[in-house]
Design an enzyme around this catalytic site. Structure first.
Site: not given
Ligand SMILES: [Zn+2]
Length: 375
Positions: A168, A171, A261, A337
């Site tokens: 992504h 990010e 992420h 994350e």
């Molecule tokens: Zn992500």
């Protein structure tokens, strides 16, 4: 005198609706061929000593509306140090409006959803790592726009370890994490790196989605495809980035993999695992839990209380890398994350979560891997 706002540069993203004096009404452009939007990055010129009032509207329809509550925009005047600007969110104003107020000292200020990690800096990172002793460069394949999917490999050990980031592209903290990881792994004196390189063969992919990164996307590649929903059947037409990665993993096998992420809403660092995969075993689950516990003990910036809901038995989404790789290889797989906001357990009012903290967390993740391998 009106300010000037520009975003026609690497990872730039903003549309200007109206400028009046030191105020502006703005919108975020969607990812190409996609409904997702959340990443912004632009510069404001001509505002030294004046209070800017920048209003980004229509955000109730953004990818993660909950991400705006308690969020503060990133601001820099030297493009190196990123602080946070005074920011508020009103869901009832103009379809959801983020208002940023800031008085720059100098005549140009840069604003972004998170400290950007440019593709030029990516190439510097790859070049410096590739020139380090004992590090091999490998091109895994190419993106839809023809950019290389860069991989750095190191270590004489037999355990295949993969670290991947930025599926992504918005990010960007994920590539700051990678910079911290590579600084450690390429340092011949670093004791953690020395142990990892003795035991493992490490494959490090700092940016899985270079097209989305330079285009200023939040979540997708050049064709609007969310790469972390392609791992069950990646294709040359839609997701050559994932196809290249998965084919390389099929060659090496995978024992441990971390997919890095950022999370828009939750103000904490956390891991997500692979609960609910068809071949779930309590033994593999315990390996993941043990890594999580080690990292929680080692890093005050990591916790296990907050995170995503856990999938029920058989309910894992195998289009996501972590689930697919745990299922495919019996790997201890996980998604890290990091917050766009801050770690609320240890907040930093000046910077929030930052490039510097992302890099330090990477070092604790590597040290935890050493301890995990020794256990
Ligand atoms: Zn992500």
């Amino acid at each position: 005198m009106n300010i000037h706002i520009d975003a026609a540069f690497d990872s730039g993203n903003i549309e200007v609706l109206e400028i009046s004096g030191s105020g502006a009404r703005l919108r975020i452009r969607h990812d190409n061929e996609s409904e997702f939007y959340q990443w912004f990055h632009f510069r404001v010129a001509g505002a030294a000593g004046q209070e800017l009032e920048l209003k980004i509207g229509d955000l109730n329809g953004s990818a993660y509306p909950l991400g705006w509550r308690g969020y503060r925009a990133c601001v820099s005047e030297d493009r190196s140090y990123w602080a946070r600007a005074e920011t508020s969110f009103d869901k009832n104003e103009d379809g959801g409006t983020l208002t940023i107020r800031h008085t720059p000292d100098s005549d140009i200020a840069w604003f972004a959803y998170f400290a950007p990690y440019s593709l030029e800096r990516h190439h510097d990172l790859i070049a410096e790592a590739a020139a380090s002793e004992g590090v091999a460069y490998r091109c895994l394949g190419h993106s839809l726009d023809g950019r290389p999917i860069d991989c750095l490999e190191m270590g004489e050990g037999s355990i295949p370890v993969w670290l991947i980031a930025r599926q992504h592209p918005g990010e960007s903290m994920a590539e700051w994490w990678m910079e911290g990881a590579l600084e450690a792994l390429c340092d011949p004196a670093d004791p953690v790196a020395r142990l990892l390189r003795q035991k493992c063969r490490l494959h490090v992919v700092p940016n899985c989605n270079p097209d989305g990164s330079i285009r200023g996307h939040l979540r997708t590649n050049a064709a609007g495809v969310n790469l972390n929903r392609e791992w069950h059947e990646p294709s040359a037409e839609r997701s050559p980035e994932v196809l290249a990665l998965r084919n390389a993993m099929d060659e090496t096998g995978v024992r441990f993999v971390m997919d890095v992420h950022g999370d828009e809403a939750i103000p904490a660092n956390f891991l997500a695992g692979f609960e609910g995969i068809p071949s779930w075993s309590d033994e593999l689950g315990a390996q993941y839990q043990r890594y999580r516990s080690i990292l929680e003990r080692r890093s005050p910036d990591f916790q296990t209380a907050k995170g995503y809901p856990i999938a029920g038995a058989g309910k894992a989404n195998l289009s996501m890398s972590t689930n697919q790789l745990a299922e495919r290889f019996g790997a201890c797989a996980m998604t890290l994350e990091m917050p766009f906001k801050d770690n609320d357990d240890l907040p930093d009012p000046e910077q929030g979560w930052s490039p510097e903290r992302s890099k330090l967390l990477a070092r604790d993740c590597l040290a935890s891997l050493v301890e995990w391998l020794e256990g």
